[in-house]
Design a protein around this motif. Structure first.
Motif, PDB file in Angstrom:
ATOM      1  N   HIS A 197       5.032   0.555   7.879  1.00  0.00           N
ATOM      2  CA  HIS A 197       4.062   0.430   6.787  1.00  0.00           C
ATOM      3  C   HIS A 197       4.091   1.664   5.888  1.00  0.00           C
ATOM      4  O   HIS A 197       4.144   1.562   4.665  1.00  0.00           O
ATOM      5  CB  HIS A 197       2.676   0.214   7.407  1.00  0.00           C
TER       6      HIS A 197
ATOM      7  N   THR B 197       5.442   1.580   1.937  1.00  0.00           N
ATOM      8  CA  THR B 197       4.547   1.823   0.791  1.00  0.00           C
ATOM      9  C   THR B 197       5.120   2.872  -0.155  1.00  0.00           C
ATOM     10  O   THR B 197       4.857   2.830  -1.352  1.00  0.00           O
ATOM     11  CB  THR B 197       3.142   2.288   1.245  1.00  0.00           C
TER      12      THR B 197
ATOM     13  N   HIS C  31      -2.476   2.604  -3.813  1.00  0.00           N
ATOM     14  CA  HIS C  31      -1.157   3.103  -3.411  1.00  0.00           C
ATOM     15  C   HIS C  31      -0.120   3.173  -4.534  1.00  0.00           C
ATOM     16  O   HIS C  31       0.939   3.744  -4.342  1.00  0.00           O
ATOM     17  CB  HIS C  31      -0.601   2.228  -2.268  1.00  0.00           C
TER      18      HIS C  31
ATOM     19  N   ALA D 256      -0.552  -1.479  -1.009  1.00  0.00           N
ATOM     20  CA  ALA D 256       0.696  -1.990  -0.424  1.00  0.00           C
ATOM     21  C   ALA D 256       0.597  -1.965   1.098  1.00  0.00           C
ATOM     22  O   ALA D 256       0.024  -1.027   1.673  1.00  0.00           O
ATOM     23  CB  ALA D 256       1.871  -1.133  -0.884  1.00  0.00           C
TER      24      ALA D 256
END
Length: 388
Positions: A173, A177, A232, A243
């Motif tokens: 993650h 991002t 983000h 994101a």
């Protein structure tokens, strides 16, 4: 195939249970008020980079390797350690203080399956601080938490235990991002710099592209909730985005994403909504809280099922948070009814420190009144060791 889970924190003999709440009945007992408070921006910190729309074109047939980002620093700082929230509290700007991660978690907690805990402090005068515990698992993403057969610890050294999957998902993650943004040339700086970044002591690290948007929500009943929310990136220079990355968990008998994502993305998402209902609801709630115009979801897979270090981005998709909330049956009015319920609950108890925890095996929340120095001994021990 019932799994016996351990509590996220062990209950001490001096803790006094003051409430227990049945999670399955909570939603039914809430007044489904349509009253969604209007957000008032207080302060903006950090910066946002521009979204790189080349990632709209990624397909499962032509995936893009996920890069490992070694230089970006993320700051999942809890409420009481945030200097901006601390100053707002001292200045009397609000009487409930919280971060979007904690607020989104509480708003959607009826979907949770795994155990978790939070610390709540009620100060003289009634001000509430909602915090996560140091070194807790709170910030790790879960994988297939709400699936019919969630991951198990059957093979404690394997790569598919809940903890290892959580670490893998969280790393994916964070990398995702930042990878989908353009380099610094298009950066938009907010009013104030990132409050958690220390230029002197950075070891070659720089802050990730995050804008911290501190917002106040008037909940009526003399309740002013102040929340640090996150964005983000920027889309088309004017739209704010959040994101998130979903990662494929290889399960027996399931069709691989690479065979389905291009032609049946809706079916893949429907399965994810079933298996990761809590995680997706939290992301959506956080996007609504931050006032994001768009929410970007990436679909990321391992390069091979037994390799949990190397990954590819197979697809990305934009959703409007309000539309996505409707799709996952997340009612904004219900989210706010939920946090109002927790605030009302805390108001009737005396000042002091509390731990709210989800039972590891039953859909029950328990609230404990705990001694004021709970969870603080470790710091003192470390200081004593340093003195010796």
């Amino acid at each position: 195939n019932r799994v016996d889970r351990k509590a996220s924190v062990s209950v001490q003999p001096e803790w006094n249970q003051v409430e227990d709440l049945d999670l399955s009945k909570l939603t039914k007992s809430l007044t489904a008020s349509t009253d969604v408070p209007i957000a008032d921006d207080i302060i903006w910190c950090g910066f946002l980079d521009q979204y790189n729309d080349a990632y709209d074109k990624v397909t499962a047939r032509a995936p893009t390797p996920l890069k490992k980002n070694e230089t970006k620093e993320f700051y999942p700082v809890t409420t009481t350690d945030d200097p901006v929230l601390e100053k707002l509290a001292i200045d009397g700007n609000g009487n409930v203080f919280i971060t979007d991660a904690i607020l989104a978690h509480l708003m959607t907690c009826t979907r949770s399956v795994y155990p978790w805990d939070l610390v709540i402090q009620k100060l003289p005068g009634g001000t509430l601080f909602f915090d996560k515990r140091d070194n807790s698992q709170f910030d790790y993403l879960t994988v297939n938490e709400t699936a019919h057969s969630p991951p198990t610890n059957d093979d404690p050294n394997g790569i598919n235990t809940p903890e290892r999957l959580g670490l893998e998902a969280t790393t994916i993650h964070q990398n995702f991002t930042q990878q989908i943004l353009k380099s610094k040339g298009t950066r938009k700086n907010m009013d104030l710099p990132n409050p958690f970044y220390d230029e002197e002591d950075n070891d070659g690290m720089e802050p990730a592209s995050v804008a911290f948007r501190y917002r106040k929500f008037d909940l009526g009943d003399n309740t002013q909730l102040v929340c640090r929310t996150e964005l983000h990136g920027l889309v088309k220079k004017t739209q704010y985005m959040t994101a998130f990355a979903l990662n494929e968990f290889p399960t027996q008998g399931a069709t691989a994403w690479r065979d389905k994502l291009d032609s049946q993305r809706g079916a893949v998402l429907a399965t994810e909504l079933k298996n990761n209902s809590f995680k997706l609801a939290k992301w959506t709630a956080a996007s609504l809280l931050s006032g994001a115009d768009q929410m970007k979801i990436g679909f990321v897979s391992r390069t091979s099922p037994k390799n949990n270090f190397d990954h590819v981005i197979q697809a990305t998709q934009f959703y409007r948070p309000k539309d996505f909330a409707t799709q996952i049956t997340l009612a904004e009015g219900q989210m706010w009814a939920m946090i109002r319920m927790f605030i009302t609950l805390m108001r009737k108890h005396e000042d002091g420190k509390y731990v709210l925890m989800r039972d590891p095996n039953k859909a029950i929340l328990r609230l404990f009144k705990v001694p004021p120095n709970t969870f603080e001994e470790d710091d003192e021990d470390e200081e004593e060791d340093a003195i010796e």
